[in-house]
Design a protein around this motif. Structure first.
Motif, PDB file in Angstrom:
ATOM      1  N   LEU A  97      -5.501  -6.685  -3.539  1.00 31.81           N
ATOM      2  CA  LEU A  97      -4.299  -6.243  -2.843  1.00 31.81           C
ATOM      3  C   LEU A  97      -4.298  -6.707  -1.388  1.00 31.81           C
ATOM      4  O   LEU A  97      -3.253  -7.087  -0.844  1.00 31.81           O
ATOM      5  CB  LEU A  97      -4.169  -4.722  -2.900  1.00 31.81           C
ATOM      6  N   PHE A 141       0.812  -1.218   0.000  1.00 32.33           N
ATOM      7  CA  PHE A 141       0.000   0.000   0.000  1.00 32.33           C
ATOM      8  C   PHE A 141       0.846   1.269   0.000  1.00 32.33           C
ATOM      9  O   PHE A 141       0.310   2.375   0.072  1.00 32.33           O
ATOM     10  CB  PHE A 141      -0.958  -0.015   1.193  1.00 32.33           C
ATOM     11  N   GLU A 142       2.169   1.093  -0.068  1.00 30.16           N
ATOM     12  CA  GLU A 142       3.111   2.214  -0.173  1.00 30.16           C
ATOM     13  C   GLU A 142       2.899   3.244   0.939  1.00 30.16           C
ATOM     14  O   GLU A 142       2.734   4.451   0.691  1.00 30.16           O
ATOM     15  CB  GLU A 142       3.002   2.868  -1.555  1.00 30.16           C
ATOM     16  N   SER A 185      -8.021   0.439   1.546  1.00 28.59           N
ATOM     17  CA  SER A 185      -7.590  -0.962   1.642  1.00 28.59           C
ATOM     18  C   SER A 185      -6.790  -1.202   2.915  1.00 28.59           C
ATOM     19  O   SER A 185      -6.973  -2.221   3.602  1.00 28.59           O
ATOM     20  CB  SER A 185      -6.746  -1.335   0.421  1.00 28.59           C
ATOM     21  N   ALA A 186      -5.889  -0.273   3.244  1.00 25.57           N
ATOM     22  CA  ALA A 186      -5.082  -0.417   4.459  1.00 25.57           C
ATOM     23  C   ALA A 186      -5.960  -0.378   5.701  1.00 25.57           C
ATOM     24  O   ALA A 186      -5.783  -1.176   6.637  1.00 25.57           O
ATOM     25  CB  ALA A 186      -4.023   0.687   4.511  1.00 25.57           C
ATOM     26  N   SER A 218      -5.645   2.943  -1.797  1.00 25.21           N
ATOM     27  CA  SER A 218      -4.610   2.421  -0.896  1.00 25.21           C
ATOM     28  C   SER A 218      -4.971   2.642   0.570  1.00 25.21           C
ATOM     29  O   SER A 218      -4.762   1.755   1.411  1.00 25.21           O
ATOM     30  CB  SER A 218      -3.261   3.081  -1.201  1.00 25.21           C
TER      31      SER A 218
END
Length: 331
Positions: free
Chosen positions: A190, A68-69, A154-155, A151
């Motif tokens: 992801l 997820f950077e 999702s995180a 991202s």
């Protein structure tokens, strides 16, 4: 005024913000910090970074950060020089484990544990009735009617599942509602990738060690993975052993980098495992945590150099740790 409005109004007065995670941050802490950074950028804070201290070795957490950077920076000398304010995320007390400069004030605290800080901190949101700090951050985003980046959604979704929902670890209605709201904006593929990277061969070996070297008294189990380079295997071994029939509380020890590492988990409503670990081991090093999850890092001292007596020393340490923990729980 909603709490998210209060946060936004305060953040608008800042030019910079250092978001500080707790020692060796877990997914809930990292996802919450990631979301808070995004919220800060929405009100055009010029400088906002996420900081952590302690080694991140758990494979699942490394995957979370990479996939997820999440832009995290390790706390080193001088990293706070360009910041005027500090936010503590998923913790409210910065003890000896997380080094903070005295000259920069803590002005934001967001956590699920009750804070002992005085009311002179401009923004405090502590919600003991919630199961995950990520749930609080999700509510901030919802209340402002914003759509988070994939991202971040999702995180946050992964963190809430990891913290409360996957093993039904005292989830709250708010946690389920937050997960439901996040689902449409998250990338499930992801998230599956993060789950799929959690078990390395070394971790599997460590779990095998923990299965073979365990002692159970009542519903409490203490185990050891021996000497390891995979410190991230400790919480994974604890999680696995907690699934054993009749077990409600687990403490796993391991030796890494000449330190005794501890990881504990519990779903026994009678036990605050964070307090138990702190009472049992904080005299000897850093130890403590949440009511259901805790950890410790203790110097080995004279036990560090074992020579040909390594196995005997490990056995002796295991007996000492087990006895101390059982005694603290009055077992």
């Amino acid at each position: 005024m909603q709490k998210s409005d209060e946060l936004h109004n305060y953040l608008k007065t800042l030019d910079s913000l250092a978001i500080v995670c707790h020692h060796q941050p877990d997914p809930d802490c990292l996802a919450s910090g990631f979301a808070l950074q995004w919220i800060a950028k929405q009100v055009e804070i010029d400088r906002c970074s996420i900081f952590y201290q302690g080694k991140i070795t758990h494979q699942e957490i490394l995957s979370l950060v990479n996939i997820f950077e999440i832009p995290i920076e390790e706390i080193e000398e001088g990293v706070f020089d360009s910041f005027d304010h500090i936010a503590l995320i998923d913790h409210s007390v910065s003890g000896t484990e997380v080094e903070l400069p005295d000259e920069i004030p803590v002005e934001v605290i967001i956590d699920i544990k009750e804070t002992e800080h005085s009311i002179d901190i401009p923004f405090i949101d502590s919600r003991p009735s919630y199961g995950a700090t990520s749930t609080i951050l999700t509510e901030y985003i919802q209340e402002q009617e914003k759509t988070p980046p994939v991202s971040i959604a999702s995180a946050l979704l992964f963190a809430i599942h990891n913290e409360r929902l996957d093993h039904v670890r005292y989830p709250t209605l708010a946690d389920y509602q937050a997960a439901t709201e996040l689902y449409p904006d998250a990338d499930i593929d992801l998230i599956e990738e993060v789950y799929g990277s959690s078990l390395t061969p070394s971790t599997l070996d460590a779990i095998g060690q923990a299965i073979n070297h365990r002692e159970k008294q009542g519903s409490t189990l203490v185990s050891s993975i021996g000497r390891t380079t995979e410190t991230g295997a400790l919480p994974q071994a604890a999680d696995y052993l907690l699934r054993l029939e009749g077990v409600k509380t687990v403490l796993v020890m391991g030796i890494a980098d000449d330190k005794l590492r501890l990881s504990a988990q519990s779903f026994d409503p009678r036990i605050d495992v964070g307090t138990a670990v702190e009472e049992a081991f904080s005299t000897y090093g850093a130890a403590g945590g949440h009511p259901d999850r805790a950890g410790g890092e203790l110097p080995l001292g004279i036990f560090a150099k074992t020579g040909d007596h390594e196995a005997a020393v490990e056995k002796q340490l295991f007996k000492i740790v087990a006895k101390q923990f059982f005694n603290t729980l009055n077992i």
